[in-house]
Scaffold this active site. Structure first.
Site, PDB file in Angstrom:
ATOM      1  NE  ARG A 161      39.955  51.381  36.074  1.00 45.23           N
ATOM      2  CZ  ARG A 161      40.702  51.195  37.157  1.00 45.23           C
ATOM      3  NH1 ARG A 161      40.157  50.775  38.286  1.00 45.23           N
ATOM      4  NH2 ARG A 161      41.997  51.390  37.116  1.00 45.23           N
ATOM      5  CB  THR A 210      40.976  46.539  44.803  1.00 49.45           C
ATOM      6  OG1 THR A 210      41.636  47.679  44.247  1.00 49.45           O
ATOM      7  CG2 THR A 210      39.983  45.999  43.831  1.00 49.45           C
ATOM      8  CB  THR A 233      38.987  49.337  43.176  1.00 49.45           C
ATOM      9  OG1 THR A 233      40.096  49.889  43.864  1.00 49.45           O
ATOM     10  CG2 THR A 233      38.893  49.965  41.794  1.00 49.45           C
ATOM     11  CG  ASN A 255      43.832  53.397  42.939  1.00 50.99           C
ATOM     12  OD1 ASN A 255      44.263  52.252  42.843  1.00 50.99           O
ATOM     13  ND2 ASN A 255      44.527  54.444  42.566  1.00 50.99           N
ATOM     14  CG  ASP A 300      44.827  52.434  38.831  1.00 49.69           C
ATOM     15  OD1 ASP A 300      45.939  52.300  39.379  1.00 49.69           O
ATOM     16  OD2 ASP A 300      43.832  51.759  39.163  1.00 49.69           O
ATOM     17  CB  SER A 332      41.708  48.200  35.987  1.00 49.40           C
ATOM     18  OG  SER A 332      41.503  47.414  37.134  1.00 49.40           O
ATOM     19  CB  SER A 333      45.825  45.214  38.121  1.00 50.11           C
ATOM     20  OG  SER A 333      46.884  46.001  37.665  1.00 50.11           O
ATOM     21  N   GLY A 367      44.493  43.941  45.426  1.00 43.59           N
ATOM     22  CA  GLY A 367      45.962  43.871  45.497  1.00 43.59           C
ATOM     23  C   GLY A 367      46.700  44.655  44.433  1.00 43.59           C
ATOM     24  N   GLY A 368      46.044  45.656  43.815  1.00 42.47           N
ATOM     25  CA  GLY A 368      46.752  46.485  42.828  1.00 42.47           C
ATOM     26  C   GLY A 368      47.360  45.608  41.740  1.00 42.47           C
TER      27      GLY A 368
HETATM   28  N1  GLY Z   1      42.914  50.449  41.348  1.00 38.53           N
HETATM   29  C1  GLY Z   1      43.460  49.173  41.164  1.00 38.53           C
HETATM   30  C2  GLY Z   1      43.205  48.624  39.817  1.00 38.53           C
HETATM   31  O1  GLY Z   1      42.206  48.939  39.222  1.00 38.53           O
HETATM   32  O2  GLY Z   1      44.007  47.889  39.308  1.00 38.53           O
END
Ligand code: GLY
Length: 596
Positions: A131, A404, A422, A424, A446, A475-476, A496-497
């Protein structure tokens, strides 16, 4: 050999041939076809590399030895070719990611970050965190004006929106699990960047609709902008990106974090008001972390830990439904959908309050995932009735920015790899590093720029996800494996965020509880609740009667664009042997499945 000519159109021949495996090919003319088939007979199953100027998309593929599913046919093919050369699933994951950085610039990347979750042939569960990090000069209120109002334009676009990229460090951390050298894994990406590849109508539209942003947020000309609009069939050549890839090939991670590439990044930052320094780049490291591992009805689920909320959210949601006989309720029954919506609501409320980078804040993961806590969380669940979320400011949702990308890989030795990576938003910050040809992320958005202020996905956060220098933003992303009898069984993930964890949750429930095939589990309409805004978001093909049922229970239901682009691989075992490997690429995009 069984050869089937499936269709003939224009000068293209679409051929399907089987050796207990299946592949759909498009090639240029009949003599090339015969020549190719001859080569195929001689090499007993070798598969020709995809032609970057003429390729086709396959939504499912089944083999016995390996499979790759990703967002682009040429990237899946780069992974497949590596498997064919004797590489393992880690090799293929690295080659696929590098190819995505070229052929899928909206989300594939060198200038972003990601997570890898894997199960190895030796039975080891691993996760790699690459990340992005906040630059050293970042500060808690850097996106607030003098009056304390958020300036989301700055956290979402342009130079200041970027965190220190992690992808290249992640690829080199992955190499220790690989069999082949980086020189072999990066070569397809170099060729695709240098010689170009043909873009589709969707890719042309995407580049055209981002032209304004590219012009606004760049200080140098980029390969993504030309005078005339892009159209299907145009060739996208990225010479500067090829140069960066060659520096990485020749100098390893230092080819990105030091030397010329690092200099180009920092010069770009200085030209556009960004704050990433040479020191930020030099000191970036990826981290191997202990994955989230839990049992679900005899399956072991392996997920990504903090700074991704994905693994913990998946655990919370699955554990909240585990003892509620959801399979009896049935797929897309009003009972099962309401139950899933309510567990999604509760998990996302915890995300906003507690989750962030565990290197900086204490996240009470043990408590959040304990049976006792999750049982308590469901004490106020009432079947047939919506539980309202508390009234905190709801965020604006921009679903078109959920760019992503995910790839799933499995090999003949029992290695399985899930990678979500990603920038983002679509094309990240929209800033291309001048002279280096790659897009920078806008991952700083984020973070929680201010408590109670929603990010571009409408997600809220608090202290746990506040900005600090060197910290990773929450993050998701949810790369996930399901292991059965100590063998990899499913590889799942999606972009998909904030919808990522709910998509993965629903895909797993569709297969494990409702007995769906990977194809149905991926393609069936999805729904999403993230606590705030307090609404159930559904895809346009979500059944109308079910929508009415939910409204009668007190839910606000809104239709939105597609939810995710999920890539699934299922590995079917017969004792200790692999019987088949099925790969599925989501219908929602130009995603492509390869297998052999
Ligand atoms: N940028 C999307 C995530 O990391 O959740």
């Amino acid at each position: 050999m069984n050869v089937k000519i499936e269709s003939v159109s224009f000068n293209l021949l679409k051929v399907e041939y089987l050796y207990g495996m299946k592949q759909v090919l498009h090639i240029g003319n009949r003599s090339a076809l015969l020549c190719m088939l001859l080569v195929t007979v001689i090499s007993q199953g070798a598969q020709s590399q995809m032609n970057p100027y003429q390729y086709t998309i396959s939504k499912s593929a089944t083999g016995k030895k390996g499979a790759v599913a990703s967002a682009h046919p040429l990237a899946s093919d780069a992974g497949l070719q590596v498997l064919l050369k004797g590489g393992n699933a880690f090799d293929a994951a690295v080659a696929t990611q590098l190819a995505l950085a070229v052929v899928y610039p909206g989300a594939g990347n060198l200038g972003g970050g990601g997570f890898l979750v894997a199960f190895t042939e030796k039975g080891q569960s691993i996760s790699i965190d690459y990340r992005e990090k906040a630059p050293g000069a970042a500060s808690r209120n850097m996106y607030l004006d003098k009056e304390g109002n958020p300036r989301l334009e700055l956290s979402q676009n342009g130079h200041l929106a970027s965190g220190v990229p992690g992808t290249v460090a992640g690829l080199f951390t992955t190499l220790k699990y690989c069999k082949l050298p980086i020189t072999a894994l990066i070569q397809p990406a170099i060729e695709l960047a240098e010689k170009g590849f043909v873009i589709t109508a969707a890719e042309a539209n995407s580049l055209n609709s981002t032209k304004k942003g590219f012009l606004k947020y760049n200080t140098r000309p980029t390969a993504f902008v030309k005078d005339q609009p892009w159209k299907a069939g145009d060739t996208l050549v990225q010479k500067e990106l090829a140069g960066t890839l060659k520096r990485i090939r020749d100098n390893g991670a230092a080819g990105f974090y030091e030397g010329e590439t690092a200099r180009l990044i920092t010069e770009e930052m200085q030209r556009g008001g960004g704050i990433i320094t040479l020191q930020d780049l030099r000191s970036y490291t990826a981290a191997e972390r202990t994955p989230v591992v839990f049992d679900y009805k005899g399956h072991t689920i392996i997920g990504m830990p903090m700074p991704s909320s994905g693994g913990v959210l998946t655990q919370q949601m699955l554990k909240m439904i585990e003892n509620r006989s959801i399979e009896v309720m049935g797929f897309h029954s009003k009972e099962s959908v309401q139950l899933m919506v309510e567990v999604e609501r509760r998990a996302y409320a915890d995300r906003a309050e507690f989750m962030g980078d565990q290197d900086f804040v204490k996240v009470p993961v043990k408590r959040l995932t304990s049976d006792e806590y999750l049982q308590q969380r469901m004490n106020d669940f009432v079947a047939g009735k919506a539980t309202p979320s508390t009234t905190i400011q709801a965020g604006a949702i921009q679903p078109e920015s959920e760019e992503t990308t995910h790839l799933s890989v499995a090999d003949q030795w029992g290695n399985a790899v899930a990678v979500t990576t990603t920038l983002n938003g679509g094309y990240g910050s929209m800033t291309v590093v001048g002279g280096a040809g790659f897009l920078m992320n806008n991952e700083m958005d984020d973070f929680s720029v201010k408590p109670g202020v929603a990010n571009m996905y409408g997600a809220l956060g608090k202290e746990a996800n506040a900005i600090q220098p060197g910290k990773r933003m929450l993050s998701s992303m949810t790369p996930t494996l399901v292991v059965k009898n100590n063998k990899p069984y499913l590889v799942v993930g999606t972009p998909g965020g904030t919808t990522i964890p709910t998509s993965v949750f629903q895909t797993i429930v569709n297969m494990l509880e409702f007995g769906q095939s990977p194809l149905d589990a991926v393609n069936n309409p999805k729904f999403h609740h993230q606590w705030l805004p307090d609404q159930v978001m559904v895809e346009k093909d979500f059944p109308a009667a079910l929508k009415t049922d939910l409204e009668k229970m007190g839910y606000k239901v809104t239709q939105r664009g597609q939810i995710g682009r999920t890539e699934v691989i299922r590995i079917n075992w017969k004792g200790k042997k692999i019987e088949s490997i099925e790969a599925v690429a989501d219908k929602r995009g130009e995603d492509h499945a390869s297998a052999y």
